[in-house]
Design an enzyme around this catalytic site. Structure first.
Site, mmCIF file in Angstrom:
data_model
loop_
_atom_site.group_PDB
_atom_site.id
_atom_site.type_symbol
_atom_site.label_atom_id
_atom_site.label_comp_id
_atom_site.label_asym_id
_atom_site.label_seq_id
_atom_site.Cartn_x
_atom_site.Cartn_y
_atom_site.Cartn_z
ATOM 1 N N PHE A 23 0.856 -1.184 0.000
ATOM 2 C CA PHE A 23 0.000 0.000 0.000
ATOM 3 C C PHE A 23 0.894 1.237 0.000
ATOM 4 C CE2 PHE A 23 -3.093 3.040 1.679
ATOM 5 C CZ PHE A 23 -4.192 2.723 0.902
ATOM 6 N N GLU A 59 -0.852 -5.246 8.423
ATOM 7 C CA GLU A 59 -0.500 -6.672 8.405
ATOM 8 C C GLU A 59 0.934 -6.939 8.857
ATOM 9 O OE1 GLU A 59 -4.037 -5.891 6.458
ATOM 10 O OE2 GLU A 59 -2.126 -5.100 5.727
ATOM 11 N N ALA A 81 4.089 3.127 4.719
ATOM 12 C CA ALA A 81 3.668 4.530 4.728
ATOM 13 C C ALA A 81 2.179 4.600 5.029
ATOM 14 C CB ALA A 81 3.971 5.192 3.391
ATOM 15 N N VAL A 82 1.859 5.234 6.146
ATOM 16 C CA VAL A 82 0.474 5.475 6.526
ATOM 17 C C VAL A 82 0.271 6.984 6.438
ATOM 18 C CG1 VAL A 82 -1.286 5.163 8.300
ATOM 19 C CG2 VAL A 82 0.559 3.480 8.076
ATOM 20 N N ILE A 83 -0.595 7.395 5.526
ATOM 21 C CA ILE A 83 -0.783 8.820 5.248
ATOM 22 C C ILE A 83 -2.179 9.236 5.704
ATOM 23 C CG2 ILE A 83 -0.804 10.591 3.444
ATOM 24 C CD1 ILE A 83 1.079 8.655 1.837
ATOM 25 N N GLY A 86 -9.059 11.792 5.463
ATOM 26 C CA GLY A 86 -10.146 12.547 6.066
ATOM 27 C C GLY A 86 -10.929 11.801 7.127
ATOM 28 N N HIS A 89 -9.261 6.534 10.313
ATOM 29 C CA HIS A 89 -8.571 5.296 9.948
ATOM 30 C C HIS A 89 -7.065 5.400 10.196
ATOM 31 C CE1 HIS A 89 -6.841 2.401 6.954
ATOM 32 N NE2 HIS A 89 -7.722 1.637 7.548
ATOM 33 N N PHE A 114 10.994 -0.053 13.320
ATOM 34 C CA PHE A 114 9.813 0.672 12.855
ATOM 35 C C PHE A 114 10.234 1.697 11.815
ATOM 36 C CE2 PHE A 114 6.480 3.962 13.273
ATOM 37 C CZ PHE A 114 5.364 3.172 13.073
ATOM 38 N N ARG A 128 10.258 12.211 3.016
ATOM 39 C CA ARG A 128 10.936 11.268 3.909
ATOM 40 C C ARG A 128 11.352 9.978 3.200
ATOM 41 N NH1 ARG A 128 8.048 14.786 6.259
ATOM 42 N NH2 ARG A 128 8.368 15.463 8.406
#
Length: 154
Positions: A23, A59, A81-83, A86, A89, A114, A128
């Site tokens: 993802f 996961e 990468a967690v972005i 809105g 989540h 991490f 980054r």
């Protein structure tokens, strides 16, 4: 006399698993390349590196646990990468991934690093992953190298 213990930044014969989220792959591919670059620059050979792709960051803890418990790796690097979007989540995923990765490391005694970006925007993630703010995959690999060597000395 005070004894100082520090980990060197040499791969030696250590084996590393790179756990990479698919993802946001346009970001995570750069993190993967940064980590591989760092490990190779510090002596790791291709046969010491294994890359495992997972669907998303959420996961990662389960697969990291399986890899760490296998006895085949001296460190596991979690790269994702967690972005923020809105909805809430982002908050749930970021919190659970960071908690899960830390728990795996504590439970197994294997460094589980991490290297998951948690950013407010795509622009921050891009910065980054190899532009203005360096490459956090490279940084995660450097942490893995140091932790593996440090644990050998304690």
């Amino acid at each position: 006399m005070i004894r100082h213990i520090e980990g060197s930044l040499q791969a030696g014969e250590h084996r590393f698993a790179l756990l990479v989220s698919r993802f946001n792959s346009f970001i995570t591919q750069q993190l993967e390349q940064g980590a591989i670059d760092a490990l190779r620059r510090h002596g790791a050979k291709e046969e010491q590196l294994h890359v495992v792709h997972v669907p998303g960051a959420y996961e990662m803890p389960l697969i990291a646990q399986k890899l760490a418990r296998s006895g085949n790796y001296d460190a596991v690097l979690c790269l994702g990468a967690v972005i923020r979007g809105g909805t809430p989540h982002f908050d749930y995923v970021a919190a659970e991934v960071s908690k899960g990765v830390a728990q795996v490391s504590m439970d197994t005694g294997v460094p589980v690093i991490f290297g998951v970006l948690t950013t407010d925007s795509i622009e921050q993630a891009i910065e980054r992953a190899g532009t203005k703010a360096g490459n956090k995959g490279f940084d995660a690999a450097m942490t893995a190298l140091e932790m593996v060597q440090l644990l050998r000395q304690i």
